[in-house]
Design a protein around this motif. Structure first.
Motif, PDB file in Angstrom:
ATOM      1  N   VAL A  69       0.872  -1.161   0.000  1.00  0.00           N
ATOM      2  CA  VAL A  69       0.000   0.000   0.000  1.00  0.00           C
ATOM      3  C   VAL A  69       0.913   1.215   0.000  1.00  0.00           C
ATOM      4  O   VAL A  69       1.682   1.420   0.939  1.00  0.00           O
ATOM      5  CB  VAL A  69      -0.922   0.013   1.241  1.00  0.00           C
ATOM      6  N   LEU A  70       0.848   1.991  -1.076  1.00  0.00           N
ATOM      7  CA  LEU A  70       1.774   3.101  -1.297  1.00  0.00           C
ATOM      8  C   LEU A  70       3.205   2.568  -1.233  1.00  0.00           C
ATOM      9  O   LEU A  70       3.580   1.753  -2.034  1.00  0.00           O
ATOM     10  CB  LEU A  70       1.525   4.221  -0.299  1.00  0.00           C
ATOM     11  N   PHE A  71       3.987   2.991  -0.264  1.00  0.00           N
ATOM     12  CA  PHE A  71       5.376   2.521  -0.183  1.00  0.00           C
ATOM     13  C   PHE A  71       5.581   1.529   0.951  1.00  0.00           C
ATOM     14  O   PHE A  71       6.712   1.215   1.299  1.00  0.00           O
ATOM     15  CB  PHE A  71       6.315   3.716   0.003  1.00  0.00           C
ATOM     16  N   VAL A  72       4.488   1.042   1.537  1.00  0.00           N
ATOM     17  CA  VAL A  72       4.580   0.132   2.685  1.00  0.00           C
ATOM     18  C   VAL A  72       4.304  -1.291   2.220  1.00  0.00           C
ATOM     19  O   VAL A  72       3.260  -1.576   1.636  1.00  0.00           O
ATOM     20  CB  VAL A  72       3.575   0.527   3.792  1.00  0.00           C
ATOM     21  N   THR A  73       5.247  -2.188   2.509  1.00  0.00           N
ATOM     22  CA  THR A  73       5.075  -3.603   2.193  1.00  0.00           C
ATOM     23  C   THR A  73       4.618  -4.325   3.450  1.00  0.00           C
ATOM     24  O   THR A  73       5.222  -4.184   4.510  1.00  0.00           O
ATOM     25  CB  THR A  73       6.393  -4.224   1.688  1.00  0.00           C
ATOM     26  N   LYS A  74       3.542  -5.099   3.314  1.00  0.00           N
ATOM     27  CA  LYS A  74       3.018  -5.869   4.434  1.00  0.00           C
ATOM     28  C   LYS A  74       3.160  -7.355   4.101  1.00  0.00           C
ATOM     29  O   LYS A  74       2.700  -7.822   3.058  1.00  0.00           O
ATOM     30  CB  LYS A  74       1.546  -5.540   4.677  1.00  0.00           C
ATOM     31  N   VAL A  75       3.839  -8.084   4.969  1.00  0.00           N
ATOM     32  CA  VAL A  75       3.979  -9.529   4.833  1.00  0.00           C
ATOM     33  C   VAL A  75       3.032 -10.157   5.842  1.00  0.00           C
ATOM     34  O   VAL A  75       3.089  -9.835   7.030  1.00  0.00           O
ATOM     35  CB  VAL A  75       5.433  -9.994   5.105  1.00  0.00           C
ATOM     36  N   VAL A  76       2.139 -11.019   5.358  1.00  0.00           N
ATOM     37  CA  VAL A  76       1.175 -11.677   6.237  1.00  0.00           C
ATOM     38  C   VAL A  76       1.528 -13.159   6.308  1.00  0.00           C
ATOM     39  O   VAL A  76       1.504 -13.863   5.302  1.00  0.00           O
ATOM     40  CB  VAL A  76      -0.273 -11.504   5.741  1.00  0.00           C
ATOM     41  N   ILE A  77       1.870 -13.614   7.514  1.00  0.00           N
ATOM     42  CA  ILE A  77       2.169 -15.030   7.733  1.00  0.00           C
ATOM     43  C   ILE A  77       0.874 -15.731   8.102  1.00  0.00           C
ATOM     44  O   ILE A  77       0.125 -15.277   8.974  1.00  0.00           O
ATOM     45  CB  ILE A  77       3.232 -15.198   8.844  1.00  0.00           C
ATOM     46  N   HIS A  78       0.581 -16.849   7.418  1.00  0.00           N
ATOM     47  CA  HIS A  78      -0.645 -17.617   7.638  1.00  0.00           C
ATOM     48  C   HIS A  78      -0.291 -18.933   8.329  1.00  0.00           C
ATOM     49  O   HIS A  78       0.520 -19.704   7.815  1.00  0.00           O
ATOM     50  CB  HIS A  78      -1.331 -17.922   6.298  1.00  0.00           C
ATOM     51  N   SER A  79      -0.917 -19.171   9.479  1.00  0.00           N
ATOM     52  CA  SER A  79      -0.664 -20.422  10.192  1.00  0.00           C
ATOM     53  C   SER A  79      -1.585 -21.508   9.641  1.00  0.00           C
ATOM     54  O   SER A  79      -2.583 -21.214   8.973  1.00  0.00           O
ATOM     55  CB  SER A  79      -0.900 -20.254  11.698  1.00  0.00           C
TER      56      SER A  79
END
Length: 107
Positions: A69-79
Motif C-alpha cells: 500500500v503506497l510505499f509500505v510492504t506488508k507480509v502476512v504469515i498464515h498459520s
C-alpha cells in the motif's frame, strides 16, 4: 518478560524491527517489536514488555502473502490453524527471503 532465546540446535536466520498488527475491537493495532526467524520457528517479541505475540514452528506455517500500500510492504504469515500475522517494517523484503529460504510457500 521473556527475552528471545535460541533453542538447542537452533540457528538464527534473520531478525529485525517490525510492527505486528493485531485485532483490537474493529480495527488492527500495530505493536512494535522484533521478528526472529530461525531454522525451526518464527517469533515476534514486543519491544517494551518482551511479550511473545507469535511463536510458530516452521511446520505450522501454511505460507505467506505480500501486499503493498503506497510505499509500505506488508507480509502476512498464515498459520495452519487459520491465524494471520500481518507485519510491516524495514526488513519486510528480507523476511520474504528468509521464509522462502526455509521452504515456506508464497500464497
Amino acid at each position: 518478560m521473556a527475552k528471545f532465546q535460541l533453542q538447542a540446535g537452533e540457528t538464527l536466520i534473520g531478525k529485525g524491527s517490525m510492527s505486528l498488527y493485531q485485532k483490537q475491537g474493529l480495527t488492527q493495532k500495530p505493536f512494535q517489536g522484533k521478528i526472529y526467524v530461525t531454522d525451526k520457528r518464527v517469533c515476534f517479541h514486543m519491544d517494551l514488555s518482551s511479550t511473545v505475540l507469535m511463536d510458530l514452528p516452521i511446520g505450522e506455517i501454511r505460507g505467506f502473502t505480500v501486499k503493498s500500500v503506497l510505499f509500505v510492504t506488508k507480509v502476512v504469515i498464515h498459520s495452519g490453524t487459520g491465524e494471520t500475522y500481518p507485519l510491516t517494517g524495514f526488513p519486510a523484503k528480507k523476511l520474504q527471503g528468509w521464509l522462502t529460504q526455509l521452504g515456506v510457500q508464497k500464497l
